[in-house]
Scaffold this active site. Structure first.
Site, PDB file in Angstrom:
ATOM      1  N   ARG A  95     -12.523  -7.463  36.974  1.00  0.00           N
ATOM      2  CA  ARG A  95     -13.997  -7.440  36.940  1.00  0.00           C
ATOM      3  C   ARG A  95     -14.576  -8.760  37.446  1.00  0.00           C
ATOM      4  NH1 ARG A  95     -15.619  -6.352  31.058  1.00  0.00           N
ATOM      5  NH2 ARG A  95     -17.763  -6.235  31.814  1.00  0.00           N
ATOM      6  N   ARG A 114     -27.183  -6.398  43.685  1.00  0.00           N
ATOM      7  CA  ARG A 114     -25.751  -6.695  43.575  1.00  0.00           C
ATOM      8  C   ARG A 114     -25.177  -7.200  44.903  1.00  0.00           C
ATOM      9  NH1 ARG A 114     -23.199  -4.797  38.916  1.00  0.00           N
ATOM     10  NH2 ARG A 114     -24.433  -3.362  37.654  1.00  0.00           N
ATOM     11  N   ARG A 171     -11.238  -4.204  22.966  1.00  0.00           N
ATOM     12  CA  ARG A 171     -11.787  -3.116  23.779  1.00  0.00           C
ATOM     13  C   ARG A 171     -11.018  -3.030  25.095  1.00  0.00           C
ATOM     14  NH1 ARG A 171     -18.126  -4.396  24.113  1.00  0.00           N
ATOM     15  NH2 ARG A 171     -17.221  -5.477  25.888  1.00  0.00           N
ATOM     16  N   ARG A 177     -11.607 -11.695  22.632  1.00  0.00           N
ATOM     17  CA  ARG A 177     -12.660 -11.042  21.850  1.00  0.00           C
ATOM     18  C   ARG A 177     -12.088  -9.837  21.083  1.00  0.00           C
ATOM     19  NH1 ARG A 177     -18.068 -10.316  25.243  1.00  0.00           N
ATOM     20  NH2 ARG A 177     -16.794  -8.832  26.405  1.00  0.00           N
ATOM     21  N   LYS A 193     -25.161 -13.288  29.763  1.00  0.00           N
ATOM     22  CA  LYS A 193     -26.360 -12.881  30.503  1.00  0.00           C
ATOM     23  C   LYS A 193     -27.295 -12.005  29.655  1.00  0.00           C
ATOM     24  CE  LYS A 193     -25.426 -10.205  33.998  1.00  0.00           C
ATOM     25  NZ  LYS A 193     -26.058  -8.892  34.117  1.00  0.00           N
TER      26      LYS A 193
END
Length: 205
Positions: free
Chosen positions: A163, A88, A152, A122, A13
């Site tokens: 999430r 949201r 991370r 990642r 995004k």
């Protein structure tokens, strides 16, 4: 052209928002950045927002809408803007509709399982910021500076899955909301960056 961009964490995004804004000379308005700027500048609304955040509370919708109204009244928004991270939920979308007309809501559709795999693989170099995947760096070393690559905390599998679950629950009603209003532009977000961008450009023409 007043646009909203929606997409799950890791959907690309931010990359697409930057491309759209550059192509159409639109300001990129992220509510998180807007809050931080108002707090840093010590504005009246920023002070109110900081009080909520310092108390560990969510900043109320009315305050976020007031910040947004101030922002979109600025000169650089006269030809439109791109909203990222807001609304949201349906209540926020209703409030947004009271202060401005939205021309299109771009929704990056993604396979959440594949997205979780992508994010969990990642790896990032804390020294120089280089980002890659575990598949492209099997030795765990940064190709730019040679430092060790790490995962991370927010890319860890259990965090990613949570999430994505929260995103799906909150955003599904928004997709229906803008679909009912005839404003929704569904884009296959699993394509290459270039192909996603081409599809967005075709959809908003």
């Amino acid at each position: 052209m007043n646009l909203i961009i929606m997409g799950a964490p890791g959907s690309g995004k931010g990359t697409q928002a930057a491309l759209i804004c550059k192509a159409h000379s639109l300001p990129h308005i992220s509510t998180g950045d807007l809050l931080r700027k108002n707090i840093a500048d010590g504005t009246e609304l920023g002070k109110q927002a900081k009080a909520y955040m310092d108390a560990g509370k969510l900043v109320p919708d009315t305050l976020v809408i007031a910040l947004l109204r101030n922002r979109i009244e600025q000169a650089d928004c006269k030809n439109g803007f791109l909203l990222d991270g807001f609304p949201r939920n349906k209540a926020q979308a209703d409030e947004l509709g009271k202060i401005t007309e939205i021309d299109a809501a771009i929704n990056l559709e993604t396979d959440l399982n594949k997205l979780a795999d992508r994010m969990a693989s990642r790896r990032v170099c804390l020294k120089c910021g280089y980002t890659t995947s575990v598949q492209d760096a099997p030795d765990g070393k940064c190709k730019v500076c040679g430092d060790s690559l790490v995962i991370r905390d927010d890319d860890k599998r259990e965090v990613v899955e949570n999430r994505l679950k929260v995103y799906a629950e909150n955003t599904a009603p928004l997709v229906e909301y803008y679909k009912a209003a005839g404003k929704l532009k569904n884009i296959d977000g699993m394509q290459s960056i270039e192909d996603v961008n081409k599809a967005i450009e075709a959809a908003i023409k």
